[in-house]
Design a protein around this motif. Structure first.
Motif, PDB file in Angstrom:
ATOM      1  N   TYR A   1       3.701  -9.630   3.917  1.00 31.53           N
ATOM      2  CA  TYR A   1       3.308  -8.641   2.913  1.00 31.53           C
ATOM      3  C   TYR A   1       3.131  -9.296   1.542  1.00 31.53           C
ATOM      4  O   TYR A   1       2.130  -9.065   0.851  1.00 31.53           O
ATOM      5  CB  TYR A   1       4.345  -7.532   2.832  1.00 31.53           C
ATOM      6  CG  TYR A   1       4.120  -6.584   1.667  1.00 31.53           C
ATOM      7  CD1 TYR A   1       3.123  -5.613   1.730  1.00 31.53           C
ATOM      8  CD2 TYR A   1       4.884  -6.691   0.502  1.00 31.53           C
ATOM      9  CE1 TYR A   1       2.894  -4.767   0.651  1.00 31.53           C
ATOM     10  CE2 TYR A   1       4.665  -5.841  -0.575  1.00 31.53           C
ATOM     11  CZ  TYR A   1       3.668  -4.885  -0.495  1.00 31.53           C
ATOM     12  OH  TYR A   1       3.436  -4.045  -1.565  1.00 31.53           O
TER      13      TYR A   1
ATOM     14  N   LYS B   1      -0.276  -9.619  -0.766  1.00 37.18           N
ATOM     15  CA  LYS B   1      -0.338  -8.992  -2.089  1.00 37.18           C
ATOM     16  C   LYS B   1      -0.589 -10.015  -3.197  1.00 37.18           C
ATOM     17  O   LYS B   1      -0.830  -9.640  -4.348  1.00 37.18           O
ATOM     18  CB  LYS B   1       0.972  -8.253  -2.382  1.00 37.18           C
ATOM     19  CG  LYS B   1       1.176  -6.998  -1.541  1.00 37.18           C
ATOM     20  CD  LYS B   1       0.176  -5.896  -1.907  1.00 37.18           C
ATOM     21  CE  LYS B   1       0.536  -5.231  -3.221  1.00 37.18           C
ATOM     22  NZ  LYS B   1      -0.344  -4.063  -3.498  1.00 37.18           N
TER      23      LYS B   1
ATOM     24  N   TYR C   1      12.981 -10.301  -0.816  1.00 41.71           N
ATOM     25  CA  TYR C   1      13.221  -9.362   0.285  1.00 41.71           C
ATOM     26  C   TYR C   1      14.225  -9.987   1.260  1.00 41.71           C
ATOM     27  O   TYR C   1      13.891 -10.339   2.383  1.00 41.71           O
ATOM     28  CB  TYR C   1      11.891  -9.049   0.986  1.00 41.71           C
ATOM     29  CG  TYR C   1      11.956  -7.987   2.045  1.00 41.71           C
ATOM     30  CD1 TYR C   1      12.332  -6.680   1.755  1.00 41.71           C
ATOM     31  CD2 TYR C   1      11.597  -8.290   3.358  1.00 41.71           C
ATOM     32  CE1 TYR C   1      12.366  -5.710   2.742  1.00 41.71           C
ATOM     33  CE2 TYR C   1      11.628  -7.333   4.352  1.00 41.71           C
ATOM     34  CZ  TYR C   1      12.011  -6.042   4.041  1.00 41.71           C
ATOM     35  OH  TYR C   1      12.047  -5.073   5.032  1.00 41.71           O
TER      36      TYR C   1
ATOM     37  N   GLU D   1      -3.757  -1.352   0.960  1.00 40.60           N
ATOM     38  CA  GLU D   1      -3.508  -2.275  -0.145  1.00 40.60           C
ATOM     39  C   GLU D   1      -2.760  -1.631  -1.314  1.00 40.60           C
ATOM     40  O   GLU D   1      -2.139  -2.330  -2.112  1.00 40.60           O
ATOM     41  CB  GLU D   1      -4.821  -2.877  -0.621  1.00 40.60           C
ATOM     42  CG  GLU D   1      -5.470  -3.792   0.425  1.00 40.60           C
ATOM     43  CD  GLU D   1      -6.692  -4.504  -0.103  1.00 40.60           C
ATOM     44  OE1 GLU D   1      -7.202  -4.085  -1.161  1.00 40.60           O
ATOM     45  OE2 GLU D   1      -7.134  -5.477   0.532  1.00 40.60           O
ATOM     46  N   ASP D   2      -2.841  -0.316  -1.433  1.00 38.90           N
ATOM     47  CA  ASP D   2      -2.177   0.371  -2.547  1.00 38.90           C
ATOM     48  C   ASP D   2      -0.727   0.738  -2.231  1.00 38.90           C
ATOM     49  O   ASP D   2      -0.006   1.229  -3.101  1.00 38.90           O
ATOM     50  CB  ASP D   2      -2.955   1.642  -2.921  1.00 38.90           C
ATOM     51  CG  ASP D   2      -4.343   1.329  -3.446  1.00 38.90           C
ATOM     52  OD1 ASP D   2      -4.516   0.243  -4.020  1.00 38.90           O
ATOM     53  OD2 ASP D   2      -5.253   2.163  -3.253  1.00 38.90           O
ATOM     54  N   GLU D   3      -0.314   0.519  -1.023  1.00 39.62           N
ATOM     55  CA  GLU D   3       1.041   0.900  -0.608  1.00 39.62           C
ATOM     56  C   GLU D   3       2.067  -0.129  -1.077  1.00 39.62           C
ATOM     57  O   GLU D   3       1.847  -1.339  -0.960  1.00 39.62           O
ATOM     58  CB  GLU D   3       1.088   1.015   0.919  1.00 39.62           C
ATOM     59  CG  GLU D   3       2.444   1.368   1.482  1.00 39.62           C
ATOM     60  CD  GLU D   3       2.467   1.335   2.999  1.00 39.62           C
ATOM     61  OE1 GLU D   3       3.020   2.262   3.596  1.00 39.62           O
ATOM     62  OE2 GLU D   3       1.933   0.376   3.589  1.00 39.62           O
ATOM     63  N   ASP D   4       3.186   0.359  -1.622  1.00 38.91           N
ATOM     64  CA  ASP D   4       4.298  -0.533  -1.975  1.00 38.91           C
ATOM     65  C   ASP D   4       5.230  -0.609  -0.776  1.00 38.91           C
ATOM     66  O   ASP D   4       6.166   0.167  -0.642  1.00 38.91           O
ATOM     67  CB  ASP D   4       5.036  -0.014  -3.216  1.00 38.91           C
ATOM     68  CG  ASP D   4       6.167  -0.956  -3.647  1.00 38.91           C
ATOM     69  OD1 ASP D   4       6.301  -2.043  -3.045  1.00 38.91           O
ATOM     70  OD2 ASP D   4       6.918  -0.605  -4.573  1.00 38.91           O
ATOM     71  N   TRP D   5       4.949  -1.565   0.083  1.00 37.87           N
ATOM     72  CA  TRP D   5       5.713  -1.660   1.331  1.00 37.87           C
ATOM     73  C   TRP D   5       7.182  -1.985   1.074  1.00 37.87           C
ATOM     74  O   TRP D   5       8.052  -1.650   1.884  1.00 37.87           O
ATOM     75  CB  TRP D   5       5.070  -2.733   2.221  1.00 37.87           C
ATOM     76  CG  TRP D   5       5.696  -2.848   3.574  1.00 37.87           C
ATOM     77  CD1 TRP D   5       5.446  -2.076   4.671  1.00 37.87           C
ATOM     78  CD2 TRP D   5       6.679  -3.811   3.977  1.00 37.87           C
ATOM     79  NE1 TRP D   5       6.219  -2.483   5.728  1.00 37.87           N
ATOM     80  CE2 TRP D   5       6.983  -3.552   5.328  1.00 37.87           C
ATOM     81  CE3 TRP D   5       7.322  -4.852   3.325  1.00 37.87           C
ATOM     82  CZ2 TRP D   5       7.903  -4.309   6.045  1.00 37.87           C
ATOM     83  CZ3 TRP D   5       8.241  -5.608   4.028  1.00 37.87           C
ATOM     84  CH2 TRP D   5       8.536  -5.332   5.371  1.00 37.87           C
ATOM     85  N   LEU D   6       7.479  -2.632  -0.050  1.00 39.99           N
ATOM     86  CA  LEU D   6       8.858  -3.016  -0.355  1.00 39.99           C
ATOM     87  C   LEU D   6       9.723  -1.847  -0.829  1.00 39.99           C
ATOM     88  O   LEU D   6      10.929  -2.012  -1.008  1.00 39.99           O
ATOM     89  CB  LEU D   6       8.884  -4.111  -1.424  1.00 39.99           C
ATOM     90  CG  LEU D   6       8.304  -5.472  -1.025  1.00 39.99           C
ATOM     91  CD1 LEU D   6       8.395  -6.436  -2.193  1.00 39.99           C
ATOM     92  CD2 LEU D   6       9.009  -6.045   0.194  1.00 39.99           C
ATOM     93  N   ASP D   7       9.130  -0.682  -1.026  1.00 41.26           N
ATOM     94  CA  ASP D   7       9.884   0.491  -1.445  1.00 41.26           C
ATOM     95  C   ASP D   7      10.612   1.061  -0.232  1.00 41.26           C
ATOM     96  O   ASP D   7      10.116   1.955   0.454  1.00 41.26           O
ATOM     97  CB  ASP D   7       8.950   1.532  -2.062  1.00 41.26           C
ATOM     98  CG  ASP D   7       9.714   2.743  -2.609  1.00 41.26           C
ATOM     99  OD1 ASP D   7      10.951   2.651  -2.746  1.00 41.26           O
ATOM    100  OD2 ASP D   7       9.069   3.774  -2.865  1.00 41.26           O
TER     101      ASP D   7
END
Length: 514
Positions: free
Chosen positions: A333, A337, A381, A487-493
């Motif tokens: 990820y 990014k 992470y 691409e706009d998703e904050d996967w780390l949230d």
């Protein structure tokens, strides 16, 4: 003369309501006294921290089970300083020196006081066999010494055909599934790309690898391109473990233990399946270069029963698969990014090898930029975001220059330390260059990154994890161009309990033509 009336008189009747009021009053008095003691008279009362955390363990348990406590610690250190009282009897440290002081051996001090012990409430459930994770000093040393043979350089070389076989299968499966053969992309006129959930694909790979290395057989995840029921149950069991931990912290294990045993079907199923696989492995007559061969050789000499072997095997499965898969998903990820970093690491891989056969456990060790990317991903992470508690021995101890009274619990919370602006330049930015001596990051405290911990109880599989991550990532970068599907998703949230609650990481993967 008048005599007193000596007839027996009954005391006034006591109702159930009166008894309940008395009990509630006694409980309130006890709790109030306990809170006052914790706030003003406890040996740790001089250390700063949030009022509710200092008063009772309840707030700690609530935030832990909400998956937010690890993230809270960063704000708490920013507000209260490098030492924060996060529970009546627990301190969290932000100073990098705390790693060696809490988890290392203290020189010049006779054992056992030279090593801080693990609290049973955090590492062991009553009634279950102990494992390398929860054993005391002497038995832990024996188990570690015997297990170490499975993690040696020689063992890793012998294990490479096993590991490489599953990575070969991963690459084949990704090529098969990454395109939709029944659909055409109208923009390119080529076959449409499918979204690939790399959270699952990495987990399937690492579970199959560790299944073979621990039990002599995979889980079949890659073969079927789906989760084995046991692998799926492991995640649910780990999540439920956070509830069990909270109950133990609050001192109610003796009350709720039967109920928890009844409710925790995932843990029972995990133990049952683990036992079945272990029994099949123990019946093998030929030696294998796997992780439990050393324990099986000493089983009779040490009097290890099948339950102890099962607990140790279970620990190997979880520690050797879930954490590696988490790190691989995180670095994927973060690379996608950060296009500049992705371009550099892809160039490094594709310029270092002229064929896929050249990519081996040994050859990937030369990929310095990839290692920097992995370390930076482990910082941003970390697979284990929480603090790993230890108990201060008799006489107290100095941790990061601060004297801590005996019997206190101390810990270093990984995610919080790895995101501290006191220790890292631009702590939330993905900058692999900080691990390559870039002068922009000269003030970074690189020794503050300890994802595998330190000391006599550090992660035994550190070298295997790094080698496996490098090999899998190198093979994928060599074979595919990747792009985030969202691409706009904050996967780390995410929320983090004992492990992260990882959502799907959907990626488009385009095979590289050669």
């Amino acid at each position: 003369m008048q005599f007193p009336d000596l007839r027996w008189t009954y005391p006034p009747s006591v109702s159930v309501a009166d008894i309940a009021k008395l009990a509630i009053g006694a409980l309130i008095l006890y709790e109030a006294t306990n809170v006052i003691y914790n706030l003003y008279f406890h040996p740790l009362s001089r250390f700063p921290g949030p009022l509710l955390h200092r008063a009772k363990r309840l707030t700690y348990v609530i935030r832990f089970n909400q998956g937010k406590l690890s993230l809270d610690l960063l704000k708490l250190h920013a507000k209260y300083g490098p030492v924060v009282r996060i529970a009546p009897n627990e301190l969290a440290f932000e100073d990098p020196d705390a790693f060696k002081d809490v988890y290392g051996r203290r020189t010049g001090i006779a054992p056992p006081a030279d090593e801080m012990t693990k609290p049973d409430e955090s590492y062991h459930i009553k009634g279950e066999a102990r494992s390398i994770m929860s054993e005391g000093r002497e038995k832990h040393a024996l188990l570690r010494r015997q297990l170490a043979s499975g993690f040696s350089e020689r063992a890793m070389r012998e294990q490479e055909p096993i590991i490489g076989g599953y990575i070969d299968l991963l690459i084949r499966r990704l090529r098969e599934y990454c395109v939709d053969r029944d659909s055409v992309d109208p923009a390119t006129g080529m076959q449409a790309m499918k979204e690939m959930n790399m959270t699952s694909w990495y987990a399937w790979t690492t579970f199959d690898v560790i299944g073979d290395l621990a039990f002599g057989e995979p889980f079949g995840c890659l073969e079927r391109a789906k989760y084995d029921p046991w692998v799926a149950a492991i995640g649910k069991a780990v999540r439920f473990s956070a509830v069990v931990l909270g109950v133990k912290f609050l001192g109610y294990e003796f009350v709720l233990r039967p109920l928890l045993r009844m409710m925790n079907k995932y843990r029972r199923e995990h133990n049952r399946l683990c036992m079945e696989k272990l029994q099949r492995r123990a019946e093998m007559t030929t030696e294998r270069p796997d992780l439990i061969e050393g324990l099986l050789k000493k089983r009779k000499d040490w009097g290890l029963d099948i339950n102890q072997l099962m607990q140790n095997s279970s620990n190997l499965i979880i520690a050797g698969s879930e954490t590696t898969a988490t790190a691989l998903t995180g670095v994927t990820y973060l690379l996608l990014k950060n296009p500049d970093a992705l371009r550099k690491v892809v160039d490094e891989v594709r310029s270092s090898f002229t064929s896929e056969e050249e990519i081996t456990l040994l050859s990937v060790s030369s990929l310095t930029y990839m290692l920097a990317c992995l370390n930076e991903a482990l910082r941003l992470y970390p697979p284990i975001a929480v603090g790993l508690p230890r108990i201060v021995p008799k006489g107290g101890a100095v941790v990061a220059g601060v004297f801590v009274p005996e019997d206190s619990t101390v810990s270093v919370w990984h995610w919080a330390v790895y995101h501290s602006d006191k220790l890292w330049t631009k702590p939330f930015a993905f900058r692999p260059e900080r691990f390559l001596h870039d002068p922009k990051y000269a003030n970074d405290k690189l020794d503050a990154l300890q994802p595998f911990s330190v000391g006599p109880r550090n992660c035994l599989g550190r070298n295997l994890a790094y080698a496996e991550m490098r090999l899998i990532l190198a093979r994928i970068l060599y074979n595919f161009d990747m792009q985030l599907a969202n691409e706009d998703e904050d996967w780390l949230d995410q929320r983090t309990y004992i492990l992260w609650a990882k959502p799907a990481l959907n990626v488009y993967m385009k095979p590289v033509a050669r």
